[in-house]
Design an enzyme around this catalytic site. Structure first.
Site, PDB file in Angstrom:
ATOM      1  CD  GLU A 191      47.223  43.880  42.162  1.00  0.00           C
ATOM      2  OE1 GLU A 191      47.196  43.592  41.229  1.00  0.00           O
ATOM      3  OE2 GLU A 191      46.939  43.258  43.286  1.00  0.00           O
ATOM      4  CD  GLU A 212      41.355  41.626  41.971  1.00  0.00           C
ATOM      5  OE1 GLU A 212      41.668  42.702  41.987  1.00  0.00           O
ATOM      6  OE2 GLU A 212      42.116  40.712  41.569  1.00  0.00           O
TER       7      GLU A 212
HETATM    8 ZN   LIG Z   1      46.519  41.269  42.279  1.00  0.00          ZN
END
Ligand SMILES: [Zn+2]
Length: 333
Positions: free
Chosen positions: A63, A221
């Site tokens: 990520e 997120e």
């Molecule tokens: Zn994550």
């Protein structure tokens, strides 16, 4: 500071398996900079500050966008192009998974906190790392000067799945706690327009700082998973700016407050047996909504249909082992 490496990302990956001794330097304005360990760097201004801020990323190694953003902020703090008015601890969580461009190597680190690591295989790198990260955060808060009134932790992620809400926050459950206006303002400034309020204790990194360290924290997120160098960082401008203003203790230029929709879990979808069926398409986005009465899952005579006028799904994954969570149904409050 990271020589011969060009950035803290490269430094972190190169030292994934090193036992680093802390290294310390002082910037011209008096800010103290300490590399505490691989992927762990602390900035402390020599002026009175009121906040201890933890910015973590790379708890899932692939990520990468938040890691790139944090790395740029670190570079500019060291170059003194970014004002440092608050204590900041940056953490790049999983150097081995960052190097391998994987979510994790042996075990999902974001299930190992609040001491959960003690119940796992302690020979695994990620289990040891989770224990260390808890200690770094605890020490960072424990060492704060008396002027500090706020403990904040933003644990930054990106999602594999697309989302109807491009950015959203998850606010850990702490008994009796409510989301404060100051944090709604931060989310709004960062263009995060949805927040999921958890209703039970979890073992995520952000739960650790909320439950065990009395911090305001979120799992954020912020977009989509992409390899290093392939992120469209313009999509992350708002969170980048919000973090920089926070570190500089500056007010946002705009006083427009965007709405932040708040959601709670109304149903936890569990894969109850091998025969269990899931009626949500594989490619459905997070926060896709379903109308009252729509069939979501079924196991023999046991079924779940949407109860509220409208419910949104997040983290759908039917391919989990029997007994585990296959998704969450949310209602807006
Ligand atoms: Zn994550």
């Amino acid at each position: 500071m990271f020589s011969p490496h060009r950035s803290f990302i490269e430094h972190t990956i190169a030292h994934a398996d090193s036992e680093l001794q802390p290294t310390h330097s002082t910037l011209s304005v008096g800010t103290e900079v300490t590399i505490l360990d691989t992927g762990v760097i602390r900035f402390e201004p020599n002026t009175a500050c009121d906040t201890s801020l933890v910015i973590s990323c790379g708890i899932h190694g692939n990520e990468t966008a938040p890691i790139e953003i944090a790395s740029h902020i670190i570079d500019q703090l060291i170059a003194e192009d970014q004002k440092c008015a608050q204590r900041v601890l940056f953490i790049f969580g999983n150097p081995w998974a960052m190097d391998a461009a994987e979510r994790f190597i042996d075990i999902n680190m974001n299930r190992l906190f609040c001491g959960q690591w003690q119940h796992e295989d302690l020979s695994l790198k990620e289990v040891k790392r989770a224990a260390k990260l808890e200690a770094y955060v605890a020490n960072f808060f424990a060492e704060e000067p008396v002027t500090v009134k706020n403990r904040i932790h933003y644990d930054c992620h990106t999602a594999i799945r697309t989302s109807q809400r491009e950015r959203f926050g998850v606010y850990p459950f702490v008994p009796g706690r409510q989301l404060p206006a100051s944090q709604i303002t931060f989310l709004s400034n960062a263009n995060i327009d949805a927040v999921l309020l958890q209703q039970k204790e979890a073992t995520t990194f952000s739960s650790f700082s909320s439950l065990k360290q009395n911090a305001q924290s979120f799992t954020l997120e912020l977009g989509k998973v992409c390899p290093f160098g392939e992120n469209d960082l313009t999509r992350y401008k708002a969170i980048d700016t919000a973090l920089r203003q926070f570190i500089a203790d500056e007010q946002p230029e705009s006083t427009d407050v965007n709405a932040v929709d708040q959601f709670v879990v109304c149903h936890e979808i569990i894969r109850t047996s091998e025969q269990w069926q899931f009626f949500v398409a594989d490619d459905v986005s997070n926060f896709t909504t379903f109308k009252q009465g729509e069939l979501i899952s079924q196991d023999g005579s046991d079924e779940y249909r949407v109860q509220e006028a409208e419910e949104a799904i997040v983290f759908p994954n039917p391919n989990v082992p029997v007994g585990q969570r296959a998704g969450l149904m949310l209602k807006r409050i």
